[in-house]
Design a protein around this motif. Structure first.
Motif, PDB file in Angstrom:
ATOM      1  N   PRO A  42     -55.893 -79.136 -87.382  1.00  0.00           N
ATOM      2  CA  PRO A  42     -55.357 -78.139 -86.436  1.00  0.00           C
ATOM      3  C   PRO A  42     -55.002 -76.860 -86.882  1.00  0.00           C
ATOM      4  CG  PRO A  42     -53.599 -79.647 -86.622  1.00  0.00           C
ATOM      5  CD  PRO A  42     -55.360 -80.310 -87.288  1.00  0.00           C
ATOM      6  N   PHE A  43     -54.552 -76.812 -87.952  1.00  0.00           N
ATOM      7  CA  PHE A  43     -54.121 -75.608 -88.877  1.00  0.00           C
ATOM      8  C   PHE A  43     -56.002 -74.576 -88.912  1.00  0.00           C
ATOM      9  CE2 PHE A  43     -50.735 -78.185 -89.375  1.00  0.00           C
ATOM     10  CZ  PHE A  43     -49.427 -77.403 -88.827  1.00  0.00           C
ATOM     11  N   ILE A  44     -56.526 -75.732 -89.944  1.00  0.00           N
ATOM     12  CA  ILE A  44     -57.871 -74.888 -90.242  1.00  0.00           C
ATOM     13  C   ILE A  44     -58.671 -74.567 -88.795  1.00  0.00           C
ATOM     14  CG2 ILE A  44     -59.806 -75.763 -90.720  1.00  0.00           C
ATOM     15  CD1 ILE A  44     -58.895 -77.747 -93.022  1.00  0.00           C
ATOM     16  N   GLY A  45     -57.849 -75.151 -87.724  1.00  0.00           N
ATOM     17  CA  GLY A  45     -59.666 -74.725 -86.493  1.00  0.00           C
ATOM     18  C   GLY A  45     -58.625 -73.267 -86.188  1.00  0.00           C
ATOM     19  N   ALA A  46     -56.883 -73.545 -86.381  1.00  0.00           N
ATOM     20  CA  ALA A  46     -56.184 -71.731 -85.672  1.00  0.00           C
ATOM     21  C   ALA A  46     -56.463 -70.914 -86.518  1.00  0.00           C
ATOM     22  CB  ALA A  46     -54.945 -72.290 -86.007  1.00  0.00           C
ATOM     23  N   ILE A  47     -56.907 -71.283 -88.416  1.00  0.00           N
ATOM     24  CA  ILE A  47     -57.713 -69.897 -88.898  1.00  0.00           C
ATOM     25  C   ILE A  47     -58.567 -69.694 -88.415  1.00  0.00           C
ATOM     26  CG2 ILE A  47     -58.181 -69.619 -91.304  1.00  0.00           C
ATOM     27  CD1 ILE A  47     -55.859 -71.602 -92.316  1.00  0.00           C
ATOM     28  N   VAL A  48     -59.279 -70.234 -88.005  1.00  0.00           N
ATOM     29  CA  VAL A  48     -61.061 -69.992 -87.224  1.00  0.00           C
ATOM     30  C   VAL A  48     -60.760 -69.303 -85.949  1.00  0.00           C
ATOM     31  CG1 VAL A  48     -63.234 -71.079 -86.406  1.00  0.00           C
ATOM     32  CG2 VAL A  48     -62.340 -71.583 -88.791  1.00  0.00           C
TER      33      VAL A  48
ATOM     34  N   ILE B 225     -55.991 -74.086 -76.705  1.00  0.00           N
ATOM     35  CA  ILE B 225     -55.373 -75.454 -77.470  1.00  0.00           C
ATOM     36  C   ILE B 225     -56.235 -76.722 -77.673  1.00  0.00           C
ATOM     37  CG2 ILE B 225     -53.449 -76.748 -77.897  1.00  0.00           C
ATOM     38  CD1 ILE B 225     -52.500 -74.208 -78.139  1.00  0.00           C
ATOM     39  N   LEU B 226     -56.896 -77.177 -77.247  1.00  0.00           N
ATOM     40  CA  LEU B 226     -58.249 -77.977 -76.988  1.00  0.00           C
ATOM     41  C   LEU B 226     -59.515 -77.769 -78.050  1.00  0.00           C
ATOM     42  CD1 LEU B 226     -59.230 -81.308 -77.009  1.00  0.00           C
ATOM     43  CD2 LEU B 226     -60.627 -79.748 -75.213  1.00  0.00           C
TER      44      LEU B 226
ATOM     45  N   LEU C 289     -55.840 -87.631 -74.378  1.00  0.00           N
ATOM     46  CA  LEU C 289     -56.529 -86.213 -74.506  1.00  0.00           C
ATOM     47  C   LEU C 289     -55.283 -85.668 -74.007  1.00  0.00           C
ATOM     48  CD1 LEU C 289     -57.473 -83.984 -76.205  1.00  0.00           C
ATOM     49  CD2 LEU C 289     -59.945 -84.943 -74.603  1.00  0.00           C
ATOM     50  N   SER C 290     -54.481 -84.724 -73.921  1.00  0.00           N
ATOM     51  CA  SER C 290     -53.714 -84.071 -73.298  1.00  0.00           C
ATOM     52  C   SER C 290     -53.896 -82.508 -73.014  1.00  0.00           C
ATOM     53  CB  SER C 290     -52.547 -84.302 -73.064  1.00  0.00           C
ATOM     54  OG  SER C 290     -51.156 -83.627 -72.391  1.00  0.00           O
ATOM     55  N   LEU C 291     -53.641 -82.356 -72.385  1.00  0.00           N
ATOM     56  CA  LEU C 291     -54.449 -80.859 -72.056  1.00  0.00           C
ATOM     57  C   LEU C 291     -53.140 -79.887 -71.119  1.00  0.00           C
ATOM     58  CD1 LEU C 291     -57.753 -80.085 -69.663  1.00  0.00           C
ATOM     59  CD2 LEU C 291     -57.507 -79.981 -72.706  1.00  0.00           C
ATOM     60  N   ALA C 292     -51.805 -80.280 -71.850  1.00  0.00           N
ATOM     61  CA  ALA C 292     -50.526 -80.122 -70.965  1.00  0.00           C
ATOM     62  C   ALA C 292     -49.151 -79.359 -72.634  1.00  0.00           C
ATOM     63  CB  ALA C 292     -49.990 -80.739 -70.243  1.00  0.00           C
ATOM     64  N   GLN C 293     -50.422 -79.630 -73.410  1.00  0.00           N
ATOM     65  CA  GLN C 293     -49.807 -79.298 -74.630  1.00  0.00           C
ATOM     66  C   GLN C 293     -49.405 -77.897 -74.861  1.00  0.00           C
ATOM     67  OE1 GLN C 293     -49.216 -82.526 -74.907  1.00  0.00           O
ATOM     68  NE2 GLN C 293     -48.222 -81.431 -76.886  1.00  0.00           N
ATOM     69  N   MET C 294     -50.061 -77.048 -73.817  1.00  0.00           N
ATOM     70  CA  MET C 294     -49.610 -75.523 -74.257  1.00  0.00           C
ATOM     71  C   MET C 294     -48.657 -75.228 -73.322  1.00  0.00           C
ATOM     72  SD  MET C 294     -50.066 -72.498 -75.826  1.00  0.00           S
ATOM     73  CE  MET C 294     -49.067 -71.365 -75.998  1.00  0.00           C
TER      74      MET C 294
END
Length: 410
Positions: free
Chosen positions: A319-325, A304-305, A109-114
């Motif tokens: 992630p694309f479903i989460g991005a829509i919401v 992003i998380l 679990l990385s928080l550095a992707q952004m």
């Protein structure tokens, strides 16, 4: 991942080496024959180009419906929904996909992707064209994009090299510390990053007479890379590397005993995720038209998380479903609640999903399918992993019993 896939990945030998005994396997008439091509319904892993055929074998009618829908979407939607909603969803979804790949299939679990995406965005602004010509170098766009993705991949590899030897909360804290360090570096450095002002007017180029800043061209550009990232991850998780990475996630000590290097697989996974995040970072900076330290601040590291968890970490479409919401709430929360309370809405939704569905919205979807099939008479359903199991209906059929068609049909 099925048991057959696990056994195939564990027993896959390179150069005639047998991992179970450590000695070359004896050559017999049976082993000298070329391996037979697996049947259409086989669960075995194909470590060659036939994996593309197996990926096509998993395509269902619902996938074609979704593909047609996303292709037709900009022709029926307004420019606002095409660009502000569709374009942003695809760019953020691609960055969240890199986190889903790391967390869902690598257990990291990385928080550095952004932060990785922000590095790609800053490279585009510094080496390309922006509203700050005193700093930007004005290099050709194609070279700038290549260098941006390469820089993001190298940065992600370095982050992985630092953090893969830790697990759990320690990995989260290391990646968060790296993200915050880059945020303060960009905010306090004026010679390269232009301080807190960042770079304005960072727009996509005009290629072949097409202005990629326009809503429809940008949407299709983002859609192309989102689909490419999605299918790449789908293929990669079924490859020997993807199966081995999932084995490292489940039991690193056993994989090390079998001859695999958990550190190497994890660092390579960070590099793959960095390339995905880098492409998403280029799209996002073109979408916003700017990049500032606020683009890589703590809020976006957490967002992003949230996007990845809301959609679900067990499937690349999550992630694309989460991005829509997330994007819909971000744009229309003002109609439901004060914009200052937007984070409260996102936080409450995040808590509800985590408490009642650890697999995000995809988990609720699976539960809804199970309930519908159970009400329909106990027909068996298929999980996303490809394994058949009983829905618990009144038929009493064994979960492993072969079945060519639903019960009740002749």
């Amino acid at each position: 991942m099925s048991a057959a896939q696990w056994r195939k990945a564990m027993n896959f030998s390179g150069g005639g080496r047998n991992w179970s005994g450590g000695r070359p396997a004896p050559v017999t008439p049976e082993t000298a024959r070329p391996p037979a091509r697996p049947a259409a319904g086989s669960d075995s892993v194909v470590p060659t180009g036939a994996g593309i055929w197996r990926l096509w074998h998993h395509v269902r009618w619902r996938h074609l419906v979704v593909l047609v829908a996303v292709l037709v979407y900009p022709w029926v939607a307004t420019p606002f929904f095409t660009f502000q909603i569709g374009g942003q969803v695809l760019a953020l979804g691609l960055i969240a996909l890199s986190l889903t790949f790391l967390a869902g299939y690598g257990g990291m679990l990385s928080l550095a992707q952004m932060t990785v995406a922000g590095i790609a965005g800053y490279i585009v602004a510094i080496l390309g064209v922006s509203g700050t010509p005193a700093i930007s170098l004005g290099w050709p766009w194609w070279l700038v994009v290549i260098l941006a993705v390469m820089g993001a991949t190298l940065a992600a590899t370095f982050i992985g090299w630092l953090s893969v030897r830790t697990e759990g909360i320690y990995t989260i804290m290391i990646t968060l510390a790296i993200g915050m360090a880059f945020f303060y570096l960009a905010q306090q450095n004026y010679e390269i990053f232009n301080g807190f002002q960042g770079f304005q007017k960072v727009v996509p180029p005009v290629v072949l007479g097409i202005d990629w800043r326009q809503p429809m061209p940008f949407y299709y550009l983002a859609l192309f890379w989102a689909l490419a990232g999605y299918f790449f991850v789908k293929y990669l998780i079924r490859s020997p590397f993807g199966i081995a990475l999932q084995g490292v996630r489940d039991n690193a000590r056993r994989m090390r005993a079998l001859g695999f290097s958990p550190v190497a697989h994890r660092v390579a996974a960070y590099a793959v995720a960095g390339a995905l995040a880098g492409i998403g970072g280029v799209l996002l900076v073109w979408y916003n038209g700017l990049i500032t330290p606020g683009s890589v601040g703590t809020s976006w590291l957490i967002n992003i998380l949230i996007i990845a968890v809301i959609g679900g970490l067990r499937h690349p479409v999550g992630p694309f479903i989460g991005a829509i919401v997330f994007v819909l709430l971000q744009n229309f929360a003002i109609d439901l609640i004060d914009r200052e309370r937007f984070n409260l809405v996102i936080g409450l939704g995040f808590l509800v999903i985590v408490l009642f569905s650890p697999d995000g919205l995809l988990g609720w979807w699976d539960k809804a399918k199970e309930w519908v099939m159970r009400r329909a008479g106990g027909r068996r359903i298929a999980t996303r992993s490809g394994e058949w199991r009983s829905s618990g209906g009144p038929t009493g059929v064994s979960p492993r019993a072969p079945m060519a068609r639903p019960l009740g049909r002749q």
